[in-house]
Structures are given as C-alpha cells and as structure tokens.
Design a protein around this motif. Structure first.
Motif, PDB file in Angstrom:
ATOM      1  N   GLN A  91      18.912  30.322 -66.860  1.00 19.09           N
ATOM      2  CA  GLN A  91      18.844  31.782 -67.089  1.00 19.09           C
ATOM      3  C   GLN A  91      17.621  32.140 -67.934  1.00 19.09           C
ATOM      4  O   GLN A  91      17.008  31.284 -68.527  1.00 19.09           O
ATOM      5  N   ARG A  92      17.318  33.455 -67.950  1.00 20.84           N
ATOM      6  CA  ARG A  92      16.110  33.920 -68.627  1.00 20.84           C
ATOM      7  C   ARG A  92      16.082  33.430 -70.082  1.00 20.84           C
ATOM      8  O   ARG A  92      17.103  33.442 -70.771  1.00 20.84           O
ATOM      9  N   GLY A  93      14.908  33.034 -70.499  1.00 20.55           N
ATOM     10  CA  GLY A  93      14.756  32.526 -71.867  1.00 20.55           C
ATOM     11  C   GLY A  93      15.313  31.118 -72.040  1.00 20.55           C
ATOM     12  O   GLY A  93      15.438  30.609 -73.158  1.00 20.55           O
ATOM     13  N   GLY A  94      15.639  30.453 -70.919  1.00 15.09           N
ATOM     14  CA  GLY A  94      16.374  29.188 -70.973  1.00 15.09           C
ATOM     15  C   GLY A  94      15.627  27.991 -71.520  1.00 15.09           C
ATOM     16  O   GLY A  94      16.236  26.938 -71.761  1.00 15.09           O
ATOM     17  N   SER A  95      14.323  28.112 -71.760  1.00 18.10           N
ATOM     18  CA  SER A  95      13.595  26.950 -72.304  1.00 18.10           C
ATOM     19  C   SER A  95      14.082  26.581 -73.704  1.00 18.10           C
ATOM     20  O   SER A  95      14.031  25.414 -74.101  1.00 18.10           O
ATOM     21  N   ASP A  96      14.541  27.574 -74.466  1.00 18.81           N
ATOM     22  CA  ASP A  96      15.110  27.271 -75.791  1.00 18.81           C
ATOM     23  C   ASP A  96      16.304  26.334 -75.621  1.00 18.81           C
ATOM     24  O   ASP A  96      16.486  25.375 -76.369  1.00 18.81           O
TER      25      ASP A  96
HETATM   26  N1  ASP Z   1      10.148  31.189 -68.157  1.00 17.42           N
HETATM   27  C1  ASP Z   1      11.553  31.509 -68.336  1.00 17.42           C
HETATM   28  C2  ASP Z   1      11.700  32.997 -68.628  1.00 17.42           C
HETATM   29  O1  ASP Z   1      10.712  33.713 -68.683  1.00 17.42           O
HETATM   30  C3  ASP Z   1      12.206  30.672 -69.381  1.00 17.42           C
HETATM   31  C4  ASP Z   1      11.675  30.832 -70.799  1.00 17.42           C
HETATM   32  O2  ASP Z   1      10.598  31.392 -70.982  1.00 17.42           O
HETATM   33  O3  ASP Z   1      12.347  30.379 -71.720  1.00 17.42           O
HETATM   34  O4  ASP Z   1      12.805  33.461 -68.761  1.00 17.42           O
END
Ligand code: ASP
Ligand code: ADP
Ligand code: MG
Length: 440
Positions: A194-199
C-alpha cells in the motif's frame, strides 16, 4: 546491522541521492531500502488508470513523458559512460514493458506490476551510482524474499527464511540495497504494501534480521506535533513510544505508513526518523521507553464516513451491539471510532467499499443516517486522558462543530470527528490552544 530506508524525495534528485550516498558510506554493514523517486508512483498509477480506461494513446503519452524524465536524471547522475548506457538499457526495458502493457487487458494484477516499476528503477539507478562513486553494493531483489499472506500481512516466516538465503549468497557485502513497497502475494503475483509502504518494508526487514535499529530517512526533521502540511508552528518530537507512533501513523501522520512500528515493537528495535537534507538533526526516536505525560501530537485522517444507527425497539437490548458488529465483520469493514447514547450508536469507517450493503443490513432493524467527508482528529500522548492540560482541547468546542468524541478508550488517545471542511481550522486552533498556550 541497521536498516536505513530512504523515501521518494531522498532519491528524487541527483543532489539528494548524493546526500544518501554520504549518509550510508560509513563502512558499517547495512540494508538500504529505497522508495521510487518522488512523483513516480503517482505517474505509474496514472498510466495504469489510462490503461484501465482503455485509453492507449493517453497511456503512451504518459509513458513517454516519464521515460524522458528518467533519461534526464540518468544523464546527470551517471557520467561514467558504461554505467550510463547499462542503466539506460535497463530503464528502456522497463518502459518497453510498460508500452507492452498498454495493449493488454486491464486487470488489478497488471496495475500492480506497473506500479512496482518505480522501486525497481530507483534501486537499479542508485546501485549504479554507488558503483560510479567507488562504493560496493549488492542489489537484493525484494520479490525474492518479501511475501504477504492471504490477509495481506507479511508472511514473516517465509520472509526470514528467504531473506537469509539471499543475503547469505553475498555474505561479504557491506551495503545491501533493496526495493521498498513491493512484494509477492500468497499466489506469487506481484503486489505491494500500500501507499507509503517502503517504511513498512524497512521494519519488516528490521524484524526479520533482528536489526539493531531501523532508520526512516525522509524530507523533514522527524515526527512533528501536528500536520506540517496544514498547520503553522509545528515542532519535531524527539521521543515517542511505539504506541504513540502507531496511533499517529494510523490516524494520518503521513510521515509513517500506518503499520510501520508493528513488526519491530515486540523485539524493542528502535526506529529513528531522520531528515536526509539535514542529517545532523536528532529527528525522532521511537522506542518502548515511557515518555512524558500530556498531549504530544495531533494527526488527522480524512475520508471517514460516520454511520448513526438508531433503534427504538431494540434499544440497549443486549445483543444490539453484537448484531451491529457482526454486520461490519461480515463485510470486512473495521470500525475506527464508536460512541453510544441512550437512543443511538455512531460508528466511523474509512473503507466505503461495502457501505451500501452495510446500510441495507442495518436498516433491517434500525434507522440509519450517514455523514460522509468526515475527518478524525486524533490527539496522542502518554496518559493524556488524566492530564492537567488536556482540558485545553475542549476550547475547540466553541470554534467548530464536533460530530463525535472518543475519550477514555485508551489513556493515550482522544479522537474528535469533524466535517473535513473544518479540519484545517480545527488542527490549527488545537495547535494554538494546546501547544502554544502551554509553552507561554
Ligand atoms: N513508492 C510508494 C508510494 O509512493 C511507496 C513509498 O514511497 O513508500 O506510495
Ligand atoms: P517519504 O517520501 O520520505 O516517505 P512522506 O511524504 O511519505 O515521505 O512523509 C513525509 C511527509 O509527511 C512530510 O514531508 C510531511 O509533509 C508529512 N507529514 C504529515 N504529518 C506529519 C507529521 N506529524 N510530522 C512530520 N511530517 C508529517
Ligand atoms: Mg512515505
């Protein structure tokens, strides 16, 4: 070993990539998790949307624009001829794949494959850049070890096993680089966290290798005490405990993916939030240590729907709440806030997918009112429910209409539900009442 995650802005320009290089180049063994360059995931989603809408020309135009952006960055980043060419060949293969996809039948699987390309490109480019700068690094393909199960949670056992195997192939490596966000699902298809999932990737890896610390490097000096996108005079918080960070992330503090602290909490692995553009700054440290009492931070989550369930006949009969909860369970929709009165129950949900079915089921025994476009404003801090200064938050009642208040569910969280059009005013006024007055 530490795990360091760098977000979209941190890898979003050549200058910032140079900052990342300086931060990681200290000779110690580490895993680096990278996001896609900022703007890329949105661009890929928009390409996927054009394909879904069967608008091939529009998709092709978007693909070409993104391709040109990448080639410009590569020319600036990689002055070494061989690495420049090798990287352009790889990036071209990605864009050729995207072009092939414009002719395929749209599907969720296809979209997942498209959106995964951002992290694949950024890690390839950054790895080539480190080579150019004479720094040894090894790419660990996330799709070789990152797995989610049927209920979309990390499959920790298989992640641990697979990650160990891929790391053991290159035991001498100092810097391992991998993609955040992307994974395989239980059927082996490309998926994501899901969005932001790299954390989340970073803390999953942190838990899998029992890292000494996970660092989330971003574009701000740590977790602020209010949303800096909407509120003036916010300040970074130096220390948070896991519970506080989890509540803030879940209730909208975009700096952290909602699930970030869950994998590392049990093993007490500290999480540091740091600023790639200002590495000297302390940032925020998240641990299990108890922190000071009192309201520490405010966050807001949009896209909330409030449902009022009113029943004359069954009112307060035992089994009434059970019946309600069973309906939400049947439609796999979780409830965030709940308040009750003599005549009605109000609940909030953040997933409207099954709203119509839920309403239909509730209407069998109750009268329903629905308010859309609501925001949960969440106040977080250790033992705030009994704190001397907490009364200040209620001054907000004279400024905006509050739809629901949840107080006492836990000692560390008070939530207010407001119409989203009043969100910014509420956040700013709470900031003034709680933090500024408190510091006078
Ligand atoms: N690239 C993905 C996003 O924009 C994951 C992330 O940036 O954490 O949601
Ligand atoms: P990255 O691309 O590095 O993952 P994000 O954009 O996901 O970065 O998260 C960082 C952004 O989160 C900040 O630039 C800031 O605008 C936003 N943000 C929202 N709430 C907060 C908060 N309470 N503290 C710090 N940043 C926040
Ligand atoms: Mg992020």
């Amino acid at each position: 070993m530490k795990v360091l995650k760098f977000g979209g802005t941190s890898v979003g320009s050549v200058k910032n990539m140079a900052n990342v290089k300086n931060i990681i180049h200290d000779g110690s063994k580490k895993v680096i998790v990278l996001s896609a360059m900022s703007g890329t995931t949105n661009a890929l989603l928009s390409i996927a949307e054009s394909i879904t809408n069967k608008n091939t020309n529009e998709a092709t135009e978007k693909i070409n624009t993104l391709h040109d952006t990448y080639f410009t960055v590569i020319d600036e980043l990689l002055v070494h001829d061989h690495l420049n060419k090798q990287t352009k060949d790889y990036i071209s293969s990605v864009f050729n794949l995207l072009t092939t996809h414009t002719h395929k039948a749209p599907s969720a699987l296809l979209n997942n494959e498209i959106v995964a390309q951002g992290e694949l490109m950024s890690t390839y480019m950054f790895n080539a850049y480190l080579k150019q700068e004479g720094i040894d690094s090894t790419l660990l393909p996330a799709l070789d070890f990152m797995r989610i199960n049927k209920v979309k949670e990390p499959d920790m056992e298989s992640i641990k096993r697979n990650l160990k195997e891929v790391m053991d192939r290159v035991p001498e490596a100092t810097i391992y680089i991998t993609q955040g966000f992307i994974c395989l699902d239980d059927k082996g298809n490309i998926s994501n966290l899901q969005r932001g999932g790299s954390d989340y990737t970073a803390t999953i890896i942190g838990a899998a290798i029992k890292a000494e610390e996970v660092q989330i490097w971003t574009d701000i000096d740590g977790m602020h005490n209010n949303d800096p996108r909407y509120v003036n005079n916010t300040n970074p918080i130096s220390d948070l405990c896991y519970d506080e960070a989890a509540e803030l992330a879940y209730f909208g503090a975009k700096i952290l993916h909602p699930q970030t602290v869950l994998p590392v909490r049990e093993d007490h692995i500290p999480v540091r939030l740091k600023n790639t553009m200002n590495p000297e700054c302390y940032g925020t440290r998240i641990t299990s240590d108890a922190t000071e009492n009192g309201i520490k931070a405010i966050a807001a989550k949009d896209g909330i729907t409030a449902i009022k369930i009113k029943s004359g006949r069954m009112l307060l009969a035992h089994g009434f709440l059970k019946k309600i909860f069973e309906i939400f369970e049947t439609y796999e929709t979780s409830i965030d806030m709940i308040t009750t009165s003599e005549v009605a129950v109000s609940v909030t949900i953040d997933d409207e997918k099954n709203l119509d079915k839920i309403i239909a089921a509730l209407e069998a025994f109750a009268t329903i009112e629905v308010d859309k476009n609501q925001s949960i404003i969440c106040l977080v801090g250790h033992a705030i429910v009994n704190h001397d200064e907490t009364y200040k938050l209620f001054q907000i009642l004279k400024d905006v209409k509050i739809r629901m208040i949840s107080y006492g569910g836990s000692k560390n969280n008070i939530s207010l539900l407001v119409d989203s059009k009043n969100k910014i005013e509420t956040l700013q006024k709470l900031n003034d009442y709680i933090f500024e007055l408190a510091h006078q």
